[in-house]
Design a protein around this motif. Structure first.
Motif, PDB file in Angstrom:
ATOM      1  N   PRO A 140       0.790  -1.236   0.000  1.00 19.78           N
ATOM      2  CA  PRO A 140       0.000   0.000   0.000  1.00 19.78           C
ATOM      3  C   PRO A 140       0.822   1.285   0.000  1.00 19.78           C
ATOM      4  CG  PRO A 140      -1.012  -1.620   1.433  1.00 19.78           C
ATOM      5  CD  PRO A 140       0.292  -2.217   0.989  1.00 19.78           C
ATOM      6  N   ALA A 141       1.989   1.286   0.644  1.00 20.25           N
ATOM      7  CA  ALA A 141       2.814   2.490   0.683  1.00 20.25           C
ATOM      8  C   ALA A 141       3.394   2.859  -0.685  1.00 20.25           C
ATOM      9  CB  ALA A 141       3.944   2.323   1.695  1.00 20.25           C
ATOM     10  N   VAL A 142       3.375   1.910  -1.624  1.00 27.15           N
ATOM     11  CA  VAL A 142       3.896   2.155  -2.971  1.00 27.15           C
ATOM     12  C   VAL A 142       2.788   2.639  -3.908  1.00 27.15           C
ATOM     13  CG1 VAL A 142       5.147   1.070  -4.920  1.00 27.15           C
ATOM     14  CG2 VAL A 142       5.687   0.424  -2.578  1.00 27.15           C
ATOM     15  N   ARG A 143       1.549   2.597  -3.419  1.00 25.73           N
ATOM     16  CA  ARG A 143       0.412   2.986  -4.259  1.00 25.73           C
ATOM     17  C   ARG A 143       0.580   4.360  -4.920  1.00 25.73           C
ATOM     18  NH1 ARG A 143      -6.019   3.136  -2.456  1.00 25.73           N
ATOM     19  NH2 ARG A 143      -6.782   4.092  -4.393  1.00 25.73           N
ATOM     20  N   PRO A 144       1.009   5.415  -4.203  1.00 22.58           N
ATOM     21  CA  PRO A 144       1.150   6.709  -4.879  1.00 22.58           C
ATOM     22  C   PRO A 144       2.120   6.676  -6.057  1.00 22.58           C
ATOM     23  CG  PRO A 144       1.189   7.002  -2.499  1.00 22.58           C
ATOM     24  CD  PRO A 144       1.261   5.522  -2.759  1.00 22.58           C
ATOM     25  N   GLU A 145       3.206   5.906  -5.928  1.00 21.28           N
ATOM     26  CA  GLU A 145       4.190   5.823  -7.015  1.00 21.28           C
ATOM     27  C   GLU A 145       3.620   5.140  -8.247  1.00 21.28           C
ATOM     28  OE1 GLU A 145       8.393   4.801  -6.207  1.00 21.28           O
ATOM     29  OE2 GLU A 145       7.698   4.619  -4.134  1.00 21.28           O
ATOM     30  N   VAL A 146       2.936   4.026  -8.043  1.00 16.98           N
ATOM     31  CA  VAL A 146       2.444   3.292  -9.209  1.00 16.98           C
ATOM     32  C   VAL A 146       1.260   4.001  -9.846  1.00 16.98           C
ATOM     33  CG1 VAL A 146       3.425   1.079  -8.489  1.00 16.98           C
ATOM     34  CG2 VAL A 146       1.100   1.665  -7.781  1.00 16.98           C
ATOM     35  N   GLU A 147       0.449   4.670  -9.021  1.00 14.99           N
ATOM     36  CA  GLU A 147      -0.639   5.458  -9.614  1.00 14.99           C
ATOM     37  C   GLU A 147      -0.084   6.628 -10.416  1.00 14.99           C
ATOM     38  OE1 GLU A 147      -4.566   4.687  -6.869  1.00 14.99           O
ATOM     39  OE2 GLU A 147      -3.238   6.331  -6.283  1.00 14.99           O
ATOM     40  N   ALA A 148       0.986   7.238  -9.916  1.00 17.80           N
ATOM     41  CA  ALA A 148       1.625   8.330 -10.659  1.00 17.80           C
ATOM     42  C   ALA A 148       2.213   7.831 -11.978  1.00 17.80           C
ATOM     43  CB  ALA A 148       2.712   8.984  -9.805  1.00 17.80           C
ATOM     44  N   ALA A 149       2.538   6.529 -12.024  1.00 14.61           N
ATOM     45  CA  ALA A 149       3.074   5.922 -13.250  1.00 14.61           C
ATOM     46  C   ALA A 149       1.963   5.530 -14.225  1.00 14.61           C
ATOM     47  CB  ALA A 149       3.922   4.702 -12.912  1.00 14.61           C
ATOM     48  N   GLY A 150       0.692   5.750 -13.839  1.00 12.84           N
ATOM     49  CA  GLY A 150      -0.410   5.556 -14.777  1.00 12.84           C
ATOM     50  C   GLY A 150      -1.264   4.335 -14.574  1.00 12.84           C
ATOM     51  N   CYS A 151      -1.076   3.612 -13.466  1.00 13.61           N
ATOM     52  CA  CYS A 151      -1.868   2.399 -13.260  1.00 13.61           C
ATOM     53  C   CYS A 151      -3.121   2.693 -12.450  1.00 13.61           C
ATOM     54  CB  CYS A 151      -1.040   1.324 -12.570  1.00 13.61           C
ATOM     55  SG  CYS A 151      -1.050   1.449 -10.779  1.00 13.61           S
ATOM     56  N   SER A 152      -4.024   1.721 -12.439  1.00 16.73           N
ATOM     57  CA  SER A 152      -5.199   1.735 -11.578  1.00 16.73           C
ATOM     58  C   SER A 152      -4.936   0.739 -10.462  1.00 16.73           C
ATOM     59  CB  SER A 152      -6.444   1.347 -12.387  1.00 16.73           C
ATOM     60  OG  SER A 152      -7.549   1.188 -11.549  1.00 16.73           O
ATOM     61  N   TRP A 153      -4.852   1.200  -9.202  1.00 15.66           N
ATOM     62  CA  TRP A 153      -4.450   0.367  -8.077  1.00 15.66           C
ATOM     63  C   TRP A 153      -5.652  -0.329  -7.461  1.00 15.66           C
ATOM     64  CZ3 TRP A 153      -4.909  -0.371  -2.785  1.00 15.66           C
ATOM     65  CH2 TRP A 153      -3.852  -1.030  -2.144  1.00 15.66           C
ATOM     66  N   VAL A 154      -5.513  -1.619  -7.167  1.00 18.54           N
ATOM     67  CA  VAL A 154      -6.552  -2.382  -6.476  1.00 18.54           C
ATOM     68  C   VAL A 154      -5.935  -3.092  -5.281  1.00 18.54           C
ATOM     69  CG1 VAL A 154      -7.997  -2.691  -8.519  1.00 18.54           C
ATOM     70  CG2 VAL A 154      -6.214  -4.362  -8.020  1.00 18.54           C
ATOM     71  N   ASP A 155      -6.761  -3.490  -4.333  1.00 17.56           N
ATOM     72  CA  ASP A 155      -6.266  -4.060  -3.076  1.00 17.56           C
ATOM     73  C   ASP A 155      -6.409  -5.580  -3.053  1.00 17.56           C
ATOM     74  OD1 ASP A 155      -5.183  -4.092  -0.539  1.00 17.56           O
ATOM     75  OD2 ASP A 155      -7.079  -3.650   0.475  1.00 17.56           O
TER      76      ASP A 155
END
Length: 198
Positions: A140-155
């Motif tokens: 979860p702490a990496v979520r901002p980075e991967v979302e900034a890279a253009g992905c859609s984050w799911v849990d």
């Protein structure tokens, strides 16, 4: 089943379970896993870290094992591999600074080959610029980075096209199973098993 040749990119203080468990599990079902690390040769070791979840605001980090590399990073030709694994832990935060690592990651996406990553491993994929348009997960702490890279984050453990992602090592059973499906691994669950009494 014809085993695949799988590249695993690791580094010092990568997460112990996220390196050792998939390395052994993939090998156990007939795949050939080559573990490499920039600036290290075959036969050298990396130090791993164990991240434990005990109800604190973040994980507890302890020293893990020494993990022996099977091949030298400089000798690797990504085109000779069928799939890629990028474990998590502390290593991804500096592995993403190696241009050769990022080029290796880009090869697997450009060639649409299977890629499995979890926890902090997606930091490397984000730095390689390959996550745009994917649905995926991470620690979860990496979520901002991967979302900034253009992905859609799911849990949850997720497979989207050639990419299988998980939050951390507690997801291993489902993450490895989805990766094996993506690899086309056929395991005969109906085989007779006989206990050996000693």
């Amino acid at each position: 089943m014809s085993g695949k040749r799988i590249l695993m990119v690791v580094g010092d203080f990568g997460e112990d379970y996220e390196i050792m468990v998939p390395f052994q599990a993939l090998g156990a079902v007939g795949h050939e896993v080559h573990a490499v690390c920039p600036d290290k040769e075959a036969g050298e070791s990396i130090k791993t870290a164990i991240h434990d979840f005990r109800g604190d605001q973040t994980y507890l980090e302890e020293r893990g094992h020494d993990f022996e590399l099977t091949h030298s990073f400089d000798d690797v030709d990504p085109s000779e591999y069928d799939a890629l694994v990028v474990p998590g832990g502390r290593a991804p935060e500096y592995l993403r600074e190696y241009d050769a690592v990022l080029d290796t990651v880009r090869h697997f996406f450009e060639a649409d080959k299977p890629v499995a990553t979890l926890c902090h491993g997606p930091q490397v994929l984000a730095a390689a610029g390959v996550l745009d348009g994917y649905e995926m997960t991470s620690y979860p702490a990496v979520r901002p980075e991967v979302e900034a890279a253009g992905c859609s984050w799911v849990d949850e453990v997720t497979t989207d096209r050639n990419l299988v992602t998980a939050r951390a090592w507690p997801d291993h059973a489902e993450w490895i199973a989805q990766f094996l499906d993506l690899l086309g691994t056929d395991i005969d669950h109906g085989a007779d098993v006989t206990a050996v009494e000693g």
